[in-house]
Design a protein around this motif. Structure first.
Motif, PDB file in Angstrom:
ATOM      1  N   MET A   1       0.840  -1.210   0.000  1.00  0.00           N
ATOM      2  CA  MET A   1       0.000   0.000   0.000  1.00  0.00           C
ATOM      3  C   MET A   1       0.868   1.251   0.000  1.00  0.00           C
ATOM      4  SD  MET A   1      -3.093   0.527  -0.277  1.00  0.00           S
ATOM      5  CE  MET A   1      -3.646   2.169  -0.597  1.00  0.00           C
ATOM      6  N   ILE A   2       1.901   1.234   0.857  1.00  0.00           N
ATOM      7  CA  ILE A   2       2.817   2.382   0.910  1.00  0.00           C
ATOM      8  C   ILE A   2       3.533   2.540  -0.423  1.00  0.00           C
ATOM      9  CG2 ILE A   2       4.997   3.169   1.934  1.00  0.00           C
ATOM     10  CD1 ILE A   2       3.910   2.404   4.607  1.00  0.00           C
ATOM     11  N   GLU A   3       3.885   1.412  -1.016  1.00  0.00           N
ATOM     12  CA  GLU A   3       4.481   1.409  -2.355  1.00  0.00           C
ATOM     13  C   GLU A   3       3.647   2.244  -3.317  1.00  0.00           C
ATOM     14  OE1 GLU A   3       7.211  -0.244  -4.538  1.00  0.00           O
ATOM     15  OE2 GLU A   3       7.711   0.573  -2.573  1.00  0.00           O
ATOM     16  N   LEU A   4       2.313   1.924  -3.339  1.00  0.00           N
ATOM     17  CA  LEU A   4       1.399   2.590  -4.266  1.00  0.00           C
ATOM     18  C   LEU A   4       1.319   4.083  -3.980  1.00  0.00           C
ATOM     19  CD1 LEU A   4      -1.519   0.006  -4.523  1.00  0.00           C
ATOM     20  CD2 LEU A   4       0.353   0.384  -6.106  1.00  0.00           C
ATOM     21  N   ALA A   5       1.233   4.412  -2.693  1.00  0.00           N
ATOM     22  CA  ALA A   5       1.139   5.824  -2.318  1.00  0.00           C
ATOM     23  C   ALA A   5       2.380   6.571  -2.780  1.00  0.00           C
ATOM     24  CB  ALA A   5       0.964   5.953  -0.806  1.00  0.00           C
ATOM     25  N   LEU A   6       3.538   5.913  -2.611  1.00  0.00           N
ATOM     26  CA  LEU A   6       4.779   6.548  -3.026  1.00  0.00           C
ATOM     27  C   LEU A   6       4.796   6.773  -4.536  1.00  0.00           C
ATOM     28  CD1 LEU A   6       7.586   4.898  -0.877  1.00  0.00           C
ATOM     29  CD2 LEU A   6       6.564   7.158  -0.693  1.00  0.00           C
ATOM     30  N   ILE A   7       4.316   5.782  -5.291  1.00  0.00           N
ATOM     31  CA  ILE A   7       4.276   5.931  -6.745  1.00  0.00           C
ATOM     32  C   ILE A   7       3.400   7.122  -7.121  1.00  0.00           C
ATOM     33  CG2 ILE A   7       3.407   4.882  -8.878  1.00  0.00           C
ATOM     34  CD1 ILE A   7       4.320   2.200  -7.831  1.00  0.00           C
ATOM     35  N   LEU A   8       2.245   7.221  -6.434  1.00  0.00           N
ATOM     36  CA  LEU A   8       1.301   8.300  -6.723  1.00  0.00           C
ATOM     37  C   LEU A   8       1.942   9.665  -6.444  1.00  0.00           C
ATOM     38  CD1 LEU A   8      -1.722   8.579  -7.566  1.00  0.00           C
ATOM     39  CD2 LEU A   8      -2.197   8.994  -5.167  1.00  0.00           C
ATOM     40  N   ILE A   9       2.464   9.819  -5.218  1.00  0.00           N
ATOM     41  CA  ILE A   9       3.064  11.106  -4.820  1.00  0.00           C
ATOM     42  C   ILE A   9       4.224  11.455  -5.750  1.00  0.00           C
ATOM     43  CG2 ILE A   9       4.245  12.341  -2.965  1.00  0.00           C
ATOM     44  CD1 ILE A   9       1.498  11.767  -2.128  1.00  0.00           C
ATOM     45  N   SER A  10       5.019  10.453  -6.033  1.00  0.00           N
ATOM     46  CA  SER A  10       6.179  10.692  -6.881  1.00  0.00           C
ATOM     47  C   SER A  10       5.758  11.186  -8.262  1.00  0.00           C
ATOM     48  CB  SER A  10       6.982   9.395  -7.002  1.00  0.00           C
ATOM     49  OG  SER A  10       7.733   9.392  -8.172  1.00  0.00           O
ATOM     50  N   ALA A  11       4.714  10.556  -8.807  1.00  0.00           N
ATOM     51  CA  ALA A  11       4.293  10.927 -10.158  1.00  0.00           C
ATOM     52  C   ALA A  11       3.670  12.312 -10.181  1.00  0.00           C
ATOM     53  CB  ALA A  11       3.307   9.904 -10.702  1.00  0.00           C
ATOM     54  N   ILE A  12       2.973  12.675  -9.085  1.00  0.00           N
ATOM     55  CA  ILE A  12       2.321  13.993  -9.086  1.00  0.00           C
ATOM     56  C   ILE A  12       3.343  15.106  -8.876  1.00  0.00           C
ATOM     57  CG2 ILE A  12       0.640  15.489  -7.955  1.00  0.00           C
ATOM     58  CD1 ILE A  12      -0.958  13.081  -7.213  1.00  0.00           C
ATOM     59  N   PHE A  13       4.160  14.958  -7.820  1.00  0.00           N
ATOM     60  CA  PHE A  13       5.009  16.091  -7.443  1.00  0.00           C
ATOM     61  C   PHE A  13       6.465  15.950  -7.855  1.00  0.00           C
ATOM     62  CE2 PHE A  13       1.543  16.167  -4.278  1.00  0.00           C
ATOM     63  CZ  PHE A  13       1.037  17.408  -4.579  1.00  0.00           C
ATOM     64  N   VAL A  14       7.095  14.865  -7.403  1.00  0.00           N
ATOM     65  CA  VAL A  14       8.549  14.788  -7.552  1.00  0.00           C
ATOM     66  C   VAL A  14       8.947  14.646  -9.015  1.00  0.00           C
ATOM     67  CG1 VAL A  14      10.618  13.658  -6.749  1.00  0.00           C
ATOM     68  CG2 VAL A  14       8.587  13.705  -5.307  1.00  0.00           C
TER      69      VAL A  14
END
Lengths: 282, 193
Positions: free
Chosen positions: B1-14
């Motif tokens: 789940m954390i994996e997915l959240a990280l992918i999401l945040i990374s794609a939006i901002f980073v």
């Protein structure tokens, strides 16, 4: 090789089927005449017809069974083309142009105060009824020039709006934009106008403007049919615009101008050349 | 789940597609004059990206790899994306003619939008699972929309500003885009991605 052909073909085929179905479901009914009408329109989206943009006007034309409004910028030519496309009886339009009824630029008319606010006539008008002593004259901050979709209005060095009779299409946007109603739509073939918009009495006008109408009645005495004086301001009766000549010559303040003889002082527009009716000598 | 959240945040901002990876610049500059249009474009791209991610993932793992024809990846993906754009075009023309008009040429241009194809290819390159690629697609699309809307907001305000003559038009738009990208660089290091 075969796998490549089959799989790529399969993808293409399924996409084609899906799109084919979607095309039916989301079909937009469009009348080809609407596009044809839209193409004949000037495309200025000025809104003078009362519909939202040229596409709104085209939609109205196609949906109705007659022309409910004319397209002022298009004029007679465009109305005939549209009538051709739709099979309506063509309606005749009287071409009009807008005229700034003022010649009192900053060199000729006195100011009440120095205005240093936003460069906009509506804003200036709100501040003690504008910076000019004259209550009706052009303030020259260019609101009309900015709103004109055809670039037909120029501002002179001394801050006076002048409208080109050749570029103006009579859409009336400037008329609505002017906070002092200085601009008026007039028939194109009438070239003579009283360029003053102040209803003050002559003695008062003389104090603040050297080129305003003082309601001296001289124009009316020389050409009785062509002029009326209402509320201390002379006006041309456009039905008799061919008889205005003597009034123009005799006007003591030179506030009556025949545009066939040139634009107000300071304008860069060349005197109109196209189809000016000859002045009748009374 | 954390994996997915990280992918999401990374794609939006980073790793924002527009501002950090500079993919999909043409609609970013082309239809960002008004917030509404920008939002409409963002929605269209979001739809195309998400569905394209799903479909291309299936094509890659159930057609291309089993039949050993991975070399057809580009054309197969473009075919899918182009069909999707066509579909979006039909829907928008039906549902919102005004949006259709204001998007103009940029709507069919989503077909060759490198952000969309880039997403499909990146999904495969990074070896994302089905769920991960959907999340990545949504993140990328949200990032694209975010960048579009922010930029459109800036440009709307710029219209009211006394911009020096030599900067007017595209020049000031590109300068603004650069500054926006600079701001997004502040997210670098938040998530490794």
């Amino acid at each position: 090789m075969i796998a490549a052909v089959i799989s790529l073909g399969g993808i293409g085929l399924s996409a084609a089927v899906a799109l084919g179905l979607a095309a039916k479901k989301f079909a937009v009914e469009s009348d080809p005449r609407e596009l044809a009408v839209l193409e004949t329109l000037p495309g200025a989206n000025c809104g003078a017809c009362g519909y939202p943009g040229c596409s709104g006007y085209a939609k109205m034309v196609v949906s109705g069974d007659k022309l409910a409004a004319v397209c002022p910028p298009g004029g007679q030519e465009v109305m005939e083309k549209i009538a051709n496309i739709m099979g309506f009886a063509p309606i005749t339009t009287d071409p009009q142009v807008a005229v700034v009824r003022c010649q009192g630029d900053n060199a000729k008319a006195k100011l009440k105060y120095t205005y240093i606010g936003v460069t906009d006539c509506v804003a200036a008008q709100k501040l003690a009824d504008g910076p000019k002593l004259c209550p009706g004259g052009c303030m020259g901050l260019g609101t009309c020039a900015r709103i004109c979709p055809f670039g037909a209005i120029e501002m002179t060095q001394e801050n006076l709006a002048v409208i080109s009779r050749e570029k103006c299409t009579g859409c009336g946007k400037c008329v609505a934009s002017c906070p002092r109603q200085v601009i008026e739509l007039t028939p194109l073939d009438a070239t003579t106008h009283v360029l003053c918009n102040s209803h003050d009495k002559g003695a008062l006008i003389r104090k603040y403007c050297e080129i305003g109408c003082i309601a001296c009645q001289i124009c009316k005495k020389n050409a009785p049919d062509a002029y009326v004086i209402e509320d201390f301001l002379a006006r041309v009766v456009y039905e008799h615009h061919l008889e205005t000549g003597p009034g123009v010559e005799k006007c003591p303040t030179k506030c009556i101008r025949d545009f066939a003889g040139g634009y107000p002082q300071g304008s860069s527009f060349a005197p109109p050349t196209c189809a000016m009716p000859p002045q009748k000598v009374a | 789940m954390i994996e997915l959240a990280l992918i999401l945040i990374s794609a939006i901002f980073v790793n924002n597609f527009v501002l950090a990876r500079f993919l999909g610049i043409c609609p970013f500059l082309g239809v960002s004059k008004k917030v509404e249009t920008a939002l409409g474009m963002g929605m269209a791209v979001t739809f195309v990206m998400t569905v394209a991610a799903v479909v291309t993932w299936f094509i890659q793992y159930f057609i291309l790899i089993p039949f050993n024809i991975e070399y057809l990846q580009t054309i197969a993906f473009i075919l899918v994306i182009a069909s999707l754009v066509q579909l979006v075009e039909m829907v928008i023309q039906k549902v919102s003619p005004v949006l259709y008009q204001s998007l103009g040429i940029f709507l069919p241009l989503i077909t060759t939008n490198c952000a969309v194809l880039g997403l499909a290819v990146l999904n495969i390159q990074k070896g994302y699972s089905f769920l991960e690629s959907i999340v990545f697609a949504i993140g990328a699309a949200l990032g694209f929309t975010l960048a579009m809307v922010l930029f459109a907001g800036l440009r709307e305000r710029l219209d009211l500003c006394p911009v020096p003559k030599s900067f007017r038009g595209t020049a000031i738009a590109l300068v603004t885009a650069g500054l926006l990208s600079l701001a997004f660089m502040g997210f670098a290091g938040l998530v490794k991605g």
